[in-house]
Design a protein around this motif. Structure first.
Motif, PDB file in Angstrom:
ATOM      1  N   LEU A  14       8.561   8.376   5.505  1.00 53.65           N
ATOM      2  CA  LEU A  14       7.122   7.598   5.566  1.00 53.65           C
ATOM      3  C   LEU A  14       7.147   6.989   6.838  1.00 53.65           C
ATOM      4  O   LEU A  14       5.561   7.178   7.491  1.00 53.65           O
ATOM      5  CB  LEU A  14       7.316   6.506   4.551  1.00 53.65           C
ATOM      6  N   VAL A  15       7.661   6.640   7.403  1.00 52.04           N
ATOM      7  CA  VAL A  15       7.430   5.703   8.997  1.00 52.04           C
ATOM      8  C   VAL A  15       7.285   7.366   9.620  1.00 52.04           C
ATOM      9  O   VAL A  15       6.655   6.566  10.622  1.00 52.04           O
ATOM     10  CB  VAL A  15       9.588   6.031   9.179  1.00 52.04           C
ATOM     11  N   GLN A  42      12.731  14.508  -6.518  1.00 51.99           N
ATOM     12  CA  GLN A  42      12.759  13.842  -4.649  1.00 51.99           C
ATOM     13  C   GLN A  42      11.225  12.935  -4.428  1.00 51.99           C
ATOM     14  O   GLN A  42      10.505  14.046  -3.957  1.00 51.99           O
ATOM     15  CB  GLN A  42      13.045  14.463  -3.564  1.00 51.99           C
ATOM     16  N   ALA A  43      11.013  11.988  -4.159  1.00 50.72           N
ATOM     17  CA  ALA A  43      10.509  11.183  -3.350  1.00 50.72           C
ATOM     18  C   ALA A  43      10.578  11.615  -2.037  1.00 50.72           C
ATOM     19  O   ALA A  43      11.281  11.498  -1.034  1.00 50.72           O
ATOM     20  CB  ALA A  43      10.557   9.368  -3.706  1.00 50.72           C
ATOM     21  N   ALA A  57      11.159  -1.273   8.268  1.00 46.33           N
ATOM     22  CA  ALA A  57      11.432  -2.258   7.432  1.00 46.33           C
ATOM     23  C   ALA A  57      10.102  -2.345   6.432  1.00 46.33           C
ATOM     24  O   ALA A  57       9.996  -2.290   5.419  1.00 46.33           O
ATOM     25  CB  ALA A  57      11.869  -3.590   8.107  1.00 46.33           C
ATOM     26  N   THR A  58       9.312  -2.060   6.812  1.00 43.13           N
ATOM     27  CA  THR A  58       7.907  -2.457   6.063  1.00 43.13           C
ATOM     28  C   THR A  58       7.871  -1.274   4.673  1.00 43.13           C
ATOM     29  O   THR A  58       7.805  -1.646   3.775  1.00 43.13           O
ATOM     30  CB  THR A  58       6.777  -1.927   6.837  1.00 43.13           C
ATOM     31  N   VAL A  59       8.286   0.204   5.501  1.00 44.47           N
ATOM     32  CA  VAL A  59       7.921   0.646   4.127  1.00 44.47           C
ATOM     33  C   VAL A  59       9.318   0.991   3.450  1.00 44.47           C
ATOM     34  O   VAL A  59       9.929   0.839   2.079  1.00 44.47           O
ATOM     35  CB  VAL A  59       8.923   2.597   5.407  1.00 44.47           C
ATOM     36  N   SER A  60      10.705   0.047   3.858  1.00 41.75           N
ATOM     37  CA  SER A  60      12.270   0.220   2.595  1.00 41.75           C
ATOM     38  C   SER A  60      10.998  -1.506   2.177  1.00 41.75           C
ATOM     39  O   SER A  60      12.280  -1.244   0.746  1.00 41.75           O
ATOM     40  CB  SER A  60      13.046  -0.320   4.160  1.00 41.75           C
ATOM     41  N   GLN A 107       0.762  -1.269   0.061  1.00 47.10           N
ATOM     42  CA  GLN A 107      -0.114   0.093   0.663  1.00 47.10           C
ATOM     43  C   GLN A 107       0.890   1.122   0.092  1.00 47.10           C
ATOM     44  O   GLN A 107       0.654   1.955  -0.905  1.00 47.10           O
ATOM     45  CB  GLN A 107      -0.683   0.291   1.206  1.00 47.10           C
ATOM     46  N   VAL A 108       2.081   1.112   0.438  1.00 47.56           N
ATOM     47  CA  VAL A 108       2.717   2.552   1.045  1.00 47.56           C
ATOM     48  C   VAL A 108       3.200   2.225  -0.915  1.00 47.56           C
ATOM     49  O   VAL A 108       3.767   3.745  -1.258  1.00 47.56           O
ATOM     50  CB  VAL A 108       4.207   2.545   1.321  1.00 47.56           C
TER      51      VAL A 108
END
Length: 124
Positions: free
Chosen positions: A40-41, A33-34, A49-52, A14-15
């Motif tokens: 995001l965290v 730049q994103a 780790a989820t975002v990564s 979803q991210v």
């Protein structure tokens, strides 16, 4: 970006899809730049780790690229790649199923097109 997640889909996907949506909608353009992993965290209040995992998939597909020490950026041609991927997925997920069901119900191609035009014209 929305902060609420769908329980039926992994959060990292979803991210990833929300970043993809920003690129498709041209909120993020080539060489922009994103958001960083840390941003995001903090925004989503989820595990690093989820975002990564979601970000790394975008890097592997060459949608984003890393500039060491600076951050993540949108790659040239990223929007076109995403549109092609989403169109293919749309075809597989919706059109094939639609045609199969229409065939079972003996709905003609012309009727399908009429229904689509009606729905599209209604603004739904």
């Amino acid at each position: 970006m929305k902060r609420n997640f769908d329980e039926d889909k992994p959060i990292y996907i979803q991210v990833r899809e929300q970043i993809e949506d920003q690129i498709i909608n041209q909120q993020l353009k080539a060489n922009d730049q994103a958001p960083s992993t840390n941003q995001l965290v903090n925004y989503y209040k989820i595990n690093h780790a989820t975002v990564s995992k979601g970000i790394n998939q975008l890097v592997e597909e060459e949608i984003l690229f890393k500039k060491r020490g600076i951050g993540m950026f949108v790659a040239e041609g990223a929007r076109e790649k995403l549109l092609e991927k989403r169109r293919k997925s749309f075809m597989e997920d919706y059109i094939v199923t639609l045609v199969q069901e229409a065939n079972k119900l003996e709905i003609t191609t012309e009727d399908i097109l009429t229904y689509i035009k009606k729905v599209k014209g209604s603004g739904k």
